[in-house]
Design a protein around this motif. Structure first.
Motif, PDB file in Angstrom:
ATOM      1  N   UNK A  81      43.325  35.192  24.611  1.00  5.97           N
ATOM      2  CA  UNK A  81      44.390  36.183  24.971  1.00  5.97           C
ATOM      3  C   UNK A  81      43.962  37.608  25.508  1.00  5.97           C
ATOM      4  N   UNK A  82      42.976  38.280  24.532  1.00  2.00           N
ATOM      5  CA  UNK A  82      42.562  39.559  24.828  1.00  2.00           C
ATOM      6  C   UNK A  82      41.455  39.829  25.914  1.00  2.00           C
ATOM      7  N   UNK A  83      40.937  38.765  26.674  1.00  2.00           N
ATOM      8  CA  UNK A  83      39.769  38.703  27.580  1.00  2.00           C
ATOM      9  C   UNK A  83      40.381  39.283  28.903  1.00  2.00           C
ATOM     10  N   UNK A 170      37.262  37.892  39.255  1.00  2.00           N
ATOM     11  CA  UNK A 170      36.952  39.205  38.771  1.00  2.00           C
ATOM     12  C   UNK A 170      36.031  39.362  37.460  1.00  2.00           C
ATOM     13  N   UNK A 171      36.101  38.196  36.725  1.00  4.42           N
ATOM     14  CA  UNK A 171      35.364  38.289  35.791  1.00  4.42           C
ATOM     15  C   UNK A 171      34.014  37.826  35.844  1.00  4.42           C
ATOM     16  N   UNK A 172      33.628  36.880  36.664  1.00  5.58           N
ATOM     17  CA  UNK A 172      32.484  36.273  36.808  1.00  5.58           C
ATOM     18  C   UNK A 172      31.785  36.738  38.360  1.00  5.58           C
ATOM     19  N   UNK A 173      32.643  37.359  39.139  1.00  4.40           N
ATOM     20  CA  UNK A 173      32.115  37.830  40.382  1.00  4.40           C
ATOM     21  C   UNK A 173      31.857  37.060  41.472  1.00  4.40           C
ATOM     22  N   UNK A 354      44.398  38.204  29.795  1.00 12.02           N
ATOM     23  CA  UNK A 354      44.881  37.130  29.906  1.00 12.02           C
ATOM     24  C   UNK A 354      46.269  36.771  29.463  1.00 12.02           C
ATOM     25  N   UNK A 355      46.630  37.386  28.125  1.00  8.55           N
ATOM     26  CA  UNK A 355      47.921  37.478  27.460  1.00  8.55           C
ATOM     27  C   UNK A 355      48.902  37.954  28.462  1.00  8.55           C
ATOM     28  N   UNK A 356      48.728  39.078  28.833  1.00  9.11           N
ATOM     29  CA  UNK A 356      49.780  39.858  29.714  1.00  9.11           C
ATOM     30  C   UNK A 356      49.754  39.289  31.001  1.00  9.11           C
ATOM     31  N   UNK A 507      35.968  29.940  28.698  1.00 11.55           N
ATOM     32  CA  UNK A 507      36.746  30.811  27.829  1.00 11.55           C
ATOM     33  C   UNK A 507      36.051  30.485  26.388  1.00 11.55           C
ATOM     34  N   UNK A 508      35.978  29.322  26.010  1.00 12.25           N
ATOM     35  CA  UNK A 508      35.272  28.923  24.952  1.00 12.25           C
ATOM     36  C   UNK A 508      33.902  29.516  24.666  1.00 12.25           C
ATOM     37  N   UNK A 509      33.115  29.500  25.885  1.00  7.96           N
ATOM     38  CA  UNK A 509      32.031  29.971  26.002  1.00  7.96           C
ATOM     39  C   UNK A 509      31.705  31.444  25.697  1.00  7.96           C
TER      40      UNK A 509
END
Length: 671
Positions: A81-83, A170-173, A354-356, A507-509
């Motif tokens: 959730x904090x990612x 956004x995370x992996x461009x 992700x939580x927000x 996400x697990x990775x």
């Protein structure tokens, strides 16, 4: 496992994805031609298709929607959730109030006007399986059923789509395209090939039919309003005129600036909708409506699990027909709209965790949804219970006219009916305009998260959306709209299940990599430490840009070069790059099919603290002298927020190897 970073991303010029564009346009044109040439046969065929899909896959739609919502809630409440949707150092583009306001308007349109009074009345007067139970009278059951169709399941679906688009963009461009979310499962080569083209084509076609359904409902609503207020009879000619007019206005909006126009129109509409809701609350039995709102929310959440899995298995053909026309249709409609709304909420949510994101996207709009359907629904049912029998008959037999018949029971009925027509037309224009933008973006290559497709492509999709809406209305009106959206959403629902798998895998990775980075390793190189005075001097040192540039050139770059050379000698493929314009050094260690290692050092400027300015006598100095600079370390996940200035070359090498050893530990744990 392969690297997700696209080194060419952002460098390629925008161009139409010809395969997706031609395939989706051809499928749409074919359907338009068939529906206009053979309307009666098309209506019959679509009706049979609706029945077949509902009978054979109704249970699947129910399970799929439950899975989507359960998955995103799991992500929000889990360790993932904090990612952030973006690098670790990213901050949200909008404050909470602005973000919440835009979420509030996402996915809310003319459908609220069409179904606000008519759906609760329909469930009250023609309930599935009798509707009334010992614990829940028919009135409460009707509102709870309406809440089910407009509640957390649909917004959870939007959250899933938005999260998939935003996370990989956004995370992996990656490019802002549906296919990007499948790269972890099928690889970049397949995603760029026919599989990716198929996914994007399904997304375009499904979105097109979903928007066409809403536009068709908007046409019926607008025509009903004109009939009620001005006496203009409902006809195909009038409906065609409305569609053509709205599409032209939507095209003009696209040319003049989509984001500004859509944003302003949306703000106006939400203001009018709120005004209408408050007026209805004050004109009606206010205390009863407020008590009903609280009770309805409780009923909804109390029965949520049971209604989620209610497929009317014991209600025979009548239950199956009801399910096809209501719940299965709504689930398919939410699916069809998910690329449209998902892209919108993804674009406004960069920097959120992700939580927000999940909790905001699912629950912020629910307050307005609950208030709208509770106040409209309870008001309409109360009127029917007190003798307005004709209102119930109109709502069931002619839902588009139900809203205006409802307003006739209140003071200044013409005012509220006129306001509803204006609201509907503006919602109509913004849906067509925004929908054309999303369709154009989905059929464009080389698109970054900050770019939009060219105007001509938006105009093309706006026109095609109008044509498909016309075709479906000519083929049988609302029933055909229902049928086509249920059928078209079926294959796309499978793609969303793959999105869940891909997101969880990634996400697990990432969580595994974080675990590896938290492990402390003993320094690989012993270096003479700094004395406490030298260390203190480094802490309170606020170096100039020239000083840090020299440090990067004389210390960091040689350190990276030595590590690169040593790794090359051991058979590893490395790449050392130096961006002289942005003063960025990057060491990349390539691992083939496994995740590459990136160690970057960026020159970062910041304002000096006040005490540093006062000590140096530079309070009124030039802007450049009021800043100091750092050599900060960045990994592929983003900034690590520590500074290398003052390190020796050996200490920089030691830091590179520490980070690389953490990366190797991650690869070990991930295998």
């Amino acid at each position: 496992m392969q690297s997700f970073i696209d080194d060419d991303h952002g460098q390629r010029p925008l161009e139409v994805n010809r395969t997706v564009f031609i395939a989706s346009a051809a499928l749409t044109a074919l359907l338009i031609a068939i529906t206009m040439l053979f309307p009666a046969r098309t209506e019959a065929l679509l009706g049979l298709a609706l029945g077949w899909v509902s009978d054979h896959f109704g249970w699947y739609y129910m399970l799929a929607l439950a899975a989507y919502s359960g998955f995103v809630l799991f992500i929000a409440l889990s360790r993932y959730g904090d990612i952030r949707l973006g690098p670790d150092h990213a901050t949200p583009d909008f404050n909470y109030v602005t973000w919440a306001a835009m979420l509030f308007s996402a996915g809310i349109g003319i459908d609220l006007l069409f179904f606000g009074a008519s759906e609760p009345l329909a469930h009250f007067l023609t309930p599935p399986g009798g509707g009334e139970t010992a614990l829940q009278p028919a009135e409460r059951a009707a509102i709870a059923q309406t809440f089910l169709h407009w509640g957390v399941h649909g917004w959870g679906l939007y959250a899933l789509m938005g999260m998939a688009l935003a996370y990989f963009a956004y995370r992996h461009k990656m490019p802002l395209a549906l296919r990007s979310a499948l790269v972890p499962l099928i690889g970049r080569k397949r995603a760029a090939g026919w599989i990716g083209h198929t996914v994007d084509t399904f997304g375009v076609v499904c979105t097109l039919f979903g928007i066409a359904t809403s536009l068709g409902i908007g046409v019926l609503q607008a025509n009903a309003g004109m009939t009620h207020i001005f006496g203009i009879e409902s006809s195909k000619l009038v409906q065609a005129t409305i569609i053509v007019t709205v599409i032209i206005l939507a095209g003009l909006s696209a040319i003049s600036g989509v984001e500004r126009g859509v944003r302003r129109l949306s703000e106006i509409n939400m203001g009018f909708a709120t005004l209408l809701l408050i007026a209805l609350l004050l004109m009606g039995p206010t205390l009863y409506l407020l008590n009903g709102l609280v009770q309805n929310i409780g009923d909804y959440f109390q029965g949520l699990i049971g209604k989620t899995f209610d497929v009317y298995a014991y209600d025979g053909a009548e239950g199956a027909s009801w399910k096809a026309g209501w719940t299965v249709f709504f689930w398919a409609w939410w699916l069809a709209w998910s690329p449209f709304v998902g892209l919108f909420i993804a674009r406004i949510s960069r920097g959120r965790t992700l939580r927000e994101f999940v909790l905001g996207a699912m629950f912020i709009p629910l307050g307005f949804i609950f208030a709208w359907f509770s106040i409209f629904g309870n008001s309409a049912i109360d009127l029917v219970n007190n003798g307005a029998v004709e209102l119930g008959e109109i709502a069931v037999n002619d839902p588009a006219m139900g809203l205006f018949a409802f307003f006739d029971h209140y003071p200044a009925a013409s005012l509220w009916s006129g306001l509803a027509v204006v609201l509907g037309l503006i919602f109509f224009i913004t849906s067509a305009d925004s929908g054309a933008l999303v369709l154009a973006n989905l059929s464009t290559k080389g698109l970054t998260s900050e770019q939009d497709a060219p105007i001509w492509l938006r105009l093309f999709w706006a026109a095609l959306t109008g044509l498909i809406t016309l075709g479906l209305l000519f083929a049988g009106g609302f029933n055909s709209l229902q049928s086509v959206v249920v059928v078209s959403a079926l294959p796309f629902s499978v793609i969303l299940l793959l999105f869940m798998w891909s997101l969880h895998y990634s996400l697990r990775q990432e969580a595994t990599k974080r675990k590896a980075e938290n492990i402390d390793f003993a320094p690989a190189i012993s270096d003479k430490g700094l004395g406490w005075k030298e260390r203190l001097s480094r802490i309170v040192h606020f170096p100039s840009r020239q000083f840090v540039e020299q440090f990067l050139h004389e210390t960091v770059e040689p350190a990276m070069a030595e590590v690169s050379q040593a790794l090359n000698q051991r058979g590893l493929d490395t790449e050392l790059s130096h961006d002289t314009e942005d003063h960025r050094l990057c060491l990349q260690v390539k691992h083939g099919n496994e995740m590459d290692f990136f160690y970057m050092v960026n020159l970062i400027g910041s304002a000096k603290p006040v005490f540093a300015l006062s000590q140096s006598g530079n309070i009124a100095a030039h802007h450049e002298n009021e800043r100091y600079y750092r050599a900060e370390v960045f990994l592929r996940e983003g900034g690590q927020e520590y500074d290398l200035v003052g390190y020796s070359k050996a200490q920089v090498i030691n830091d590179i190897l520490n980070q690389y050893e953490r990366h190797m530990q991650f690869l070990h744990l991930d295998r």
